[in-house]
Design an enzyme around this catalytic site. Structure first.
Site, PDB file in Angstrom:
ATOM      1  N   SER A   1     -38.361 -42.752  42.334  1.00 44.80           N
ATOM      2  CA  SER A   1     -38.713 -43.827  43.267  1.00 44.80           C
ATOM      3  C   SER A   1     -38.711 -45.220  42.640  1.00 44.80           C
ATOM      4  O   SER A   1     -38.796 -46.210  43.364  1.00 44.80           O
ATOM      5  CB  SER A   1     -40.099 -43.559  43.871  1.00 44.80           C
ATOM      6  OG  SER A   1     -40.035 -42.529  44.826  1.00 44.80           O
TER       7      SER A   1
ATOM      8  N   LYS B   1     -36.368 -47.724  44.057  1.00 44.75           N
ATOM      9  CA  LYS B   1     -36.712 -48.475  45.271  1.00 44.75           C
ATOM     10  C   LYS B   1     -36.859 -49.968  44.977  1.00 44.75           C
ATOM     11  O   LYS B   1     -36.750 -50.797  45.886  1.00 44.75           O
ATOM     12  CB  LYS B   1     -38.014 -47.945  45.882  1.00 44.75           C
ATOM     13  CG  LYS B   1     -37.921 -46.559  46.495  1.00 44.75           C
ATOM     14  CD  LYS B   1     -39.262 -46.156  47.108  1.00 44.75           C
ATOM     15  CE  LYS B   1     -39.173 -44.868  47.917  1.00 44.75           C
ATOM     16  NZ  LYS B   1     -39.188 -43.667  47.093  1.00 44.75           N
TER      17      LYS B   1
ATOM     18  N   SER C   1     -44.477 -45.983  49.147  1.00 42.84           N
ATOM     19  CA  SER C   1     -43.260 -45.416  48.553  1.00 42.84           C
ATOM     20  C   SER C   1     -42.434 -44.661  49.593  1.00 42.84           C
ATOM     21  O   SER C   1     -41.869 -43.597  49.325  1.00 42.84           O
ATOM     22  CB  SER C   1     -43.600 -44.486  47.378  1.00 42.84           C
ATOM     23  OG  SER C   1     -42.475 -44.223  46.594  1.00 42.84           O
TER      24      SER C   1
ATOM     25  N   LYS D   1     -44.036 -50.095  40.416  1.00 42.39           N
ATOM     26  CA  LYS D   1     -43.626 -48.902  41.171  1.00 42.39           C
ATOM     27  C   LYS D   1     -43.687 -47.648  40.310  1.00 42.39           C
ATOM     28  O   LYS D   1     -43.213 -47.628  39.184  1.00 42.39           O
ATOM     29  CB  LYS D   1     -42.197 -49.098  41.690  1.00 42.39           C
ATOM     30  CG  LYS D   1     -41.763 -48.055  42.690  1.00 42.39           C
ATOM     31  CD  LYS D   1     -42.419 -48.296  44.033  1.00 42.39           C
ATOM     32  CE  LYS D   1     -42.245 -47.115  44.958  1.00 42.39           C
ATOM     33  NZ  LYS D   1     -43.030 -45.925  44.538  1.00 42.39           N
TER      34      LYS D   1
END
Length: 389
Positions: free
Chosen positions: A52, A55, A116, A223
């Site tokens: 993730s 992202k 997320s 993140k």
């Protein structure tokens, strides 16, 4: 190139150097953003599944689109975007969007950062894609990453869902984190939000997955990521005083170990390194000979006060040298860069600080030019034709 005799700059500190950090992460990259100094790099250029954390690239492109505005092919924060069946089809972390509904760009952005949301990424991707597909947007992600200098990044989707060829390096993620902080200060505070309860859906899913935000260590982004192949990772940043540190880790065995390791990295980066005042504006380090000038020499001084990142317990003396190409040809203008002060703190990369002329020096008069020409002629006669260059 002329290198003057080494200078000794006194720091009046204990004769120790920064302790190396032995990270349990399989890959890691730590940089002091304030100075651009790389503090730690472990397998930092290896392309690997970023989970993730990729992202962040979708967010960067979304922020660019918002800044362009809807009239220029971009997005508006209040614009409502449709949720497709493809967006709803993703599992994993989610905003729990339903196909057929519409969601504001602002909610989608927060849903990506805080929750997320894999589904939220796809909604943004399909809106910005040249062909309306997520894969079309992923091709744009790869192109834009290359333009930003992220040479070890390729994307096949918008959210980091495991897929062949979807790869990023830790250094690339560090660069991307830096660009998000520097390029979009108006959006960066969103990364510090600890919860987002979208439309009262699944309240248990409202919390930010970044464990550092509640540790009181100055962390304010960015993140987390996790897949079975990549392990647990985190692209993070923390600010204490005037310094900011960016770090990326991957390949950690558990979420608890990720939190502990990330906290340890932040503490190490701030405690083992410190900004030290090094040079004062106008401080003179050397003189350079001036060719055919109204004066024979010009002073080389620092253009401004300079502080340098050093090991917190640095050596008591630091050796440096002045490097320039000489002699300097007249005329010389005050403030003109003529040289560099070069030194290497223990355990850190080489530093180069510009040195400038301390005054104006005009071209020499007739007598000065004739004297210089005569000296040149004498030197050539002494050297002989075989020695002339």
């Amino acid at each position: 190139m002329i290198r003057l005799a080494p200078l000794i700059i006194s720091l009046l500190l204990a004769p120790l150097q920064a302790a190396a950090f032995e990270t349990q992460a399989r890959e890691a990259y730590v940089i002091d953003q304030t100075t651009g100094t790389v503090l730690l790099a472990k397998n930092a250029d290896v392309p690997l599944p970023p989970a993730s954390m990729s992202k962040l690239m979708t967010l960067y492109m979304a922020f660019e689109a918002i800044r362009r505005g809807k009239s220029d092919g971009g997005l508006d924060l209040n614009e409502m975007l449709p949720v497709s069946e493809h967006a709803q089809s993703y599992g994993g972390s989610s905003m729990f969007l339903q196909s057929g509904e519409t969601v504001s760009v602002e909610d989608l952005i927060r849903g990506i950062i805080v929750l997320s949301g894999n589904d939220a990424c796809v909604v943004i991707a399909e809106a910005l894609s040249p062909d309306g597909t997520e894969y079309g947007f992923a091709r744009l992600m790869t192109q834009r990453a290359q333009q930003l200098g992220m040479t070890n990044s390729t994307f096949t989707n918008s959210n980091g869902w495991p897929a062949p060829g979807h790869l990023m390096s830790m250094r690339d993620l560090g660069l991307l984190s830096h660009r998000l902080i520097e390029d979009f200060p108006e959006f960066y505070p969103l990364f510090a939000e600890t919860e987002f309860e979208f439309d009262n859906r699944v309240p248990s899913n409202r919390l930010n997955r970044n464990p550092l935000l509640t540790m009181n260590i100055g962390a304010d982004g960015l993140k987390t990521g996790h897949t079975q192949e990549a392990g647990y990772g985190l692209a993070g940043s923390a600010k204490q005083g005037d310094r900011r540190v960016i770090f990326v880790v991957s390949g950690i065995e558990s979420s608890a170990a990720r939190a502990q390791e990330s906290q340890a990295i932040v503490n190490w980066a701030f405690r083992q390194f410190a900004m030290r005042p090094m040079i004062s504006e106008g401080e003179k380090f050397a003189e350079a000979e001036v060719w055919m000038g109204s004066e024979p020499k010009v002073g080389l001084v620092a253009a401004e006060d300079v502080s340098v990142l050093m090991p917190a317990l640095a050596a008591s003396e630091l050796e440096a040298e002045v490097v320039f190409t000489g002699p300097v040809e007249a005329p010389v203008t005050k403030g003109q860069q003529l040289a560099e002060l070069v030194f290497t703190p223990e355990g850190l990369p080489e530093k180069r600080i510009p040195l400038v002329a301390d005054r104006d020096i005009g071209p020499g008069g007739f007598v000065s030019r004739m004297s210089t020409a005569a000296l040149l002629l004498i030197n050539r006669l002494v050297q002989g034709p075989g020695d002339a260059t």
